[in-house]
Design a protein around this motif. Sequence first.
Motif, PDB file in Angstrom:
ATOM      1  N   TYR A   1     -97.176  24.373 -68.602  1.00 35.79           N
ATOM      2  CA  TYR A   1     -98.481  23.962 -68.077  1.00 35.79           C
ATOM      3  C   TYR A   1     -98.308  23.135 -66.804  1.00 35.79           C
ATOM      4  O   TYR A   1     -97.216  22.613 -66.513  1.00 35.79           O
ATOM      5  CB  TYR A   1     -99.236  23.134 -69.113  1.00 35.79           C
ATOM      6  CG  TYR A   1     -99.561  23.884 -70.373  1.00 35.79           C
ATOM      7  CD1 TYR A   1    -100.576  24.833 -70.405  1.00 35.79           C
ATOM      8  CD2 TYR A   1     -98.846  23.648 -71.551  1.00 35.79           C
ATOM      9  CE1 TYR A   1    -100.882  25.530 -71.566  1.00 35.79           C
ATOM     10  CE2 TYR A   1     -99.138  24.348 -72.716  1.00 35.79           C
ATOM     11  CZ  TYR A   1    -100.161  25.286 -72.715  1.00 35.79           C
ATOM     12  OH  TYR A   1    -100.448  25.971 -73.862  1.00 35.79           O
TER      13      TYR A   1
ATOM     14  N   ARG B   1    -103.642  17.528 -72.505  1.00 35.59           N
ATOM     15  CA  ARG B   1    -103.494  18.007 -73.884  1.00 35.59           C
ATOM     16  C   ARG B   1    -102.784  16.982 -74.763  1.00 35.59           C
ATOM     17  O   ARG B   1    -103.190  16.726 -75.901  1.00 35.59           O
ATOM     18  CB  ARG B   1    -102.725  19.334 -73.892  1.00 35.59           C
ATOM     19  CG  ARG B   1    -103.491  20.496 -73.282  1.00 35.59           C
ATOM     20  CD  ARG B   1    -102.568  21.671 -72.974  1.00 35.59           C
ATOM     21  NE  ARG B   1    -102.037  22.251 -74.189  1.00 35.59           N
ATOM     22  CZ  ARG B   1    -102.628  23.227 -74.886  1.00 35.59           C
ATOM     23  NH1 ARG B   1    -103.787  23.712 -74.474  1.00 35.59           N
ATOM     24  NH2 ARG B   1    -102.061  23.713 -75.963  1.00 35.59           N
ATOM     25  N   SER B   2    -101.717  16.387 -74.226  1.00 32.23           N
ATOM     26  CA  SER B   2    -100.970  15.402 -75.016  1.00 32.23           C
ATOM     27  C   SER B   2    -101.786  14.123 -75.204  1.00 32.23           C
ATOM     28  O   SER B   2    -101.704  13.482 -76.264  1.00 32.23           O
ATOM     29  CB  SER B   2     -99.632  15.088 -74.351  1.00 32.23           C
ATOM     30  OG  SER B   2     -99.816  14.568 -73.049  1.00 32.23           O
TER      31      SER B   2
ATOM     32  N   GLU C   1    -102.529  19.330 -66.785  1.00 28.76           N
ATOM     33  CA  GLU C   1    -102.999  19.974 -68.008  1.00 28.76           C
ATOM     34  C   GLU C   1    -102.151  19.543 -69.207  1.00 28.76           C
ATOM     35  O   GLU C   1    -102.681  19.290 -70.298  1.00 28.76           O
ATOM     36  CB  GLU C   1    -102.941  21.497 -67.865  1.00 28.76           C
ATOM     37  CG  GLU C   1    -103.342  22.270 -69.104  1.00 28.76           C
ATOM     38  CD  GLU C   1    -104.754  21.981 -69.570  1.00 28.76           C
ATOM     39  OE1 GLU C   1    -105.042  22.174 -70.759  1.00 28.76           O
ATOM     40  OE2 GLU C   1    -105.591  21.565 -68.739  1.00 28.76           O
ATOM     41  N   SER C   2    -100.848  19.438 -69.005  1.00 29.75           N
ATOM     42  CA  SER C   2     -99.966  18.987 -70.083  1.00 29.75           C
ATOM     43  C   SER C   2    -100.311  17.558 -70.501  1.00 29.75           C
ATOM     44  O   SER C   2    -100.358  17.243 -71.695  1.00 29.75           O
ATOM     45  CB  SER C   2     -98.513  19.057 -69.624  1.00 29.75           C
ATOM     46  OG  SER C   2     -97.642  18.520 -70.607  1.00 29.75           O
TER      47      SER C   2
ATOM     48  N   LYS D   1    -105.055  13.961 -75.426  1.00 30.11           N
ATOM     49  CA  LYS D   1    -106.079  14.273 -76.423  1.00 30.11           C
ATOM     50  C   LYS D   1    -105.489  14.191 -77.834  1.00 30.11           C
ATOM     51  O   LYS D   1    -106.099  13.622 -78.743  1.00 30.11           O
ATOM     52  CB  LYS D   1    -106.639  15.671 -76.174  1.00 30.11           C
ATOM     53  CG  LYS D   1    -107.730  16.083 -77.149  1.00 30.11           C
ATOM     54  CD  LYS D   1    -108.239  17.479 -76.827  1.00 30.11           C
ATOM     55  CE  LYS D   1    -109.292  17.917 -77.830  1.00 30.11           C
ATOM     56  NZ  LYS D   1    -109.779  19.307 -77.551  1.00 30.11           N
ATOM     57  N   ARG D   2    -104.291  14.750 -77.994  1.00 29.75           N
ATOM     58  CA  ARG D   2    -103.638  14.687 -79.305  1.00 29.75           C
ATOM     59  C   ARG D   2    -103.304  13.245 -79.668  1.00 29.75           C
ATOM     60  O   ARG D   2    -103.524  12.807 -80.793  1.00 29.75           O
ATOM     61  CB  ARG D   2    -102.369  15.535 -79.290  1.00 29.75           C
ATOM     62  CG  ARG D   2    -101.639  15.565 -80.632  1.00 29.75           C
ATOM     63  CD  ARG D   2    -100.503  16.565 -80.629  1.00 29.75           C
ATOM     64  NE  ARG D   2     -99.403  16.162 -79.771  1.00 29.75           N
ATOM     65  CZ  ARG D   2     -99.053  16.769 -78.649  1.00 29.75           C
ATOM     66  NH1 ARG D   2     -99.735  17.820 -78.228  1.00 29.75           N
ATOM     67  NH2 ARG D   2     -98.027  16.333 -77.938  1.00 29.75           N
TER      68      ARG D   2
ATOM     69  N   THR E   1    -109.373  25.929 -77.526  1.00 26.91           N
ATOM     70  CA  THR E   1    -108.748  24.973 -76.609  1.00 26.91           C
ATOM     71  C   THR E   1    -107.501  25.554 -75.971  1.00 26.91           C
ATOM     72  O   THR E   1    -107.277  25.434 -74.754  1.00 26.91           O
ATOM     73  CB  THR E   1    -108.392  23.673 -77.360  1.00 26.91           C
ATOM     74  OG1 THR E   1    -109.571  23.117 -77.937  1.00 26.91           O
ATOM     75  CG2 THR E   1    -107.758  22.656 -76.423  1.00 26.91           C
ATOM     76  N   GLU E   2    -106.671  26.197 -76.781  1.00 27.86           N
ATOM     77  CA  GLU E   2    -105.421  26.769 -76.257  1.00 27.86           C
ATOM     78  C   GLU E   2    -105.689  27.941 -75.324  1.00 27.86           C
ATOM     79  O   GLU E   2    -105.051  28.076 -74.273  1.00 27.86           O
ATOM     80  CB  GLU E   2    -104.533  27.204 -77.424  1.00 27.86           C
ATOM     81  CG  GLU E   2    -103.998  26.040 -78.243  1.00 27.86           C
ATOM     82  CD  GLU E   2    -103.100  26.493 -79.376  1.00 27.86           C
ATOM     83  OE1 GLU E   2    -103.098  27.709 -79.674  1.00 27.86           O
ATOM     84  OE2 GLU E   2    -102.393  25.631 -79.949  1.00 27.86           O
TER      85      GLU E   2
ATOM     86  N   ALA F   1    -107.043  26.754 -71.987  1.00 27.14           N
ATOM     87  CA  ALA F   1    -105.977  26.141 -71.183  1.00 27.14           C
ATOM     88  C   ALA F   1    -105.115  27.230 -70.539  1.00 27.14           C
ATOM     89  O   ALA F   1    -104.764  27.141 -69.354  1.00 27.14           O
ATOM     90  CB  ALA F   1    -105.122  25.235 -72.068  1.00 27.14           C
TER      91      ALA F   1
ATOM     92  N   GLU G   1    -109.251  24.833 -82.173  1.00 27.50           N
ATOM     93  CA  GLU G   1    -107.866  24.789 -81.688  1.00 27.50           C
ATOM     94  C   GLU G   1    -107.541  26.047 -80.886  1.00 27.50           C
ATOM     95  O   GLU G   1    -106.937  25.969 -79.805  1.00 27.50           O
ATOM     96  CB  GLU G   1    -106.921  24.661 -82.882  1.00 27.50           C
ATOM     97  CG  GLU G   1    -105.458  24.511 -82.508  1.00 27.50           C
ATOM     98  CD  GLU G   1    -105.149  23.184 -81.852  1.00 27.50           C
ATOM     99  OE1 GLU G   1    -104.116  23.087 -81.165  1.00 27.50           O
ATOM    100  OE2 GLU G   1    -105.951  22.237 -82.017  1.00 27.50           O
TER     101      GLU G   1
END
Length: 321
Positions: free
Chosen positions: A246, A254-255, A250-251, A257-258, A37-38, A41, A34
């Motif tokens: 972001y 990330r969303s 990119e936003s 993937k979640r 990843t952050e 990014a 985690e």
Amino acid sequence: MKEAIFIRQNMEKWKIAERRTFDFSNSSPDELVEAYTEVTADLAFAQTHYPNSRVTSYLNNLALMLHGELYHHKREKWSRLITFWTHEVPLAVYEGRKELRLSLIIFLVAVVMGIFTALGGEEYVRNILGDEYMDMTLNNIQNGEPMAVYNGEPPIDMFLGITLNNVLVSFICFVSGIFTSFATGYHLLQNGLMVGAFPTFFAQHGVLGECLLAMMLHGTLELSAIVIAGGAGIAMGNGWLFPGTYSRLESFRRSAKRGLKILVSIVPVLIVAAFIEGTFTRYTHVPDALRLTVILLSLLFVLYYYVYLPSKRHRDAERAA
């Protein structure tokens, strides 16, 4: 965004990631993933907007250190699989808790709409459920077997068909988020309308109790999964609509993937729900106490895995930080 604001907004997160590189023995692989990843990014954002800045160099070094820790402390495949279900999914659910609540609200509002629509007359119910289904159900009620729809096919065929259908419905709810969260909300409304109209129609014919027992026997898991898939889709759509600090791409990445982690988690839930519907729901003369027990156990599982465990994992992560 000005560089000073970017640093101020993310410095605390970077400090936590830095501490993990110096004290990796107290950090789980999931926490390192985690953090990595952050940081990567944020590094990508910094390289785009502040290519010659010291913060870009700092983030690059931090990302390299995290990568080194991950490379030297990989877990075995089966252990990684376990942590995916016990840590990664619950944390993803916690991050998407607002979208999940919104999905539930939309679904419940649609259920209420379906109830009032059904109260308006049978023709409205036919518009929602279809003439063929309505005629078959009325015939079953007249024959004293209101839930006979559940025993019309061999168990295995029914199980496979229901599994494919439920996975498809949930997948559509999620993927609709690509076209913004409003598209996912529309699919939630459609499903909620049917869920509201269905028991209301049976109530009008005096068999509400039997309908609810049969429907919720598998529906507790099935409907929960649809709401969860809707929440995952809304999360993905909001990532596209509201990128925050972001870039929009990119936003969204990330969303998505979640949301995908959350979606994967409901596949086993849908399989179990289909198994119950295909092999157990058909036995409408099973004692009500047994059916209520299955419903209660299903509800307890949903509350534990999608409400309690995400909050617990988040508290554990905060304490570790």
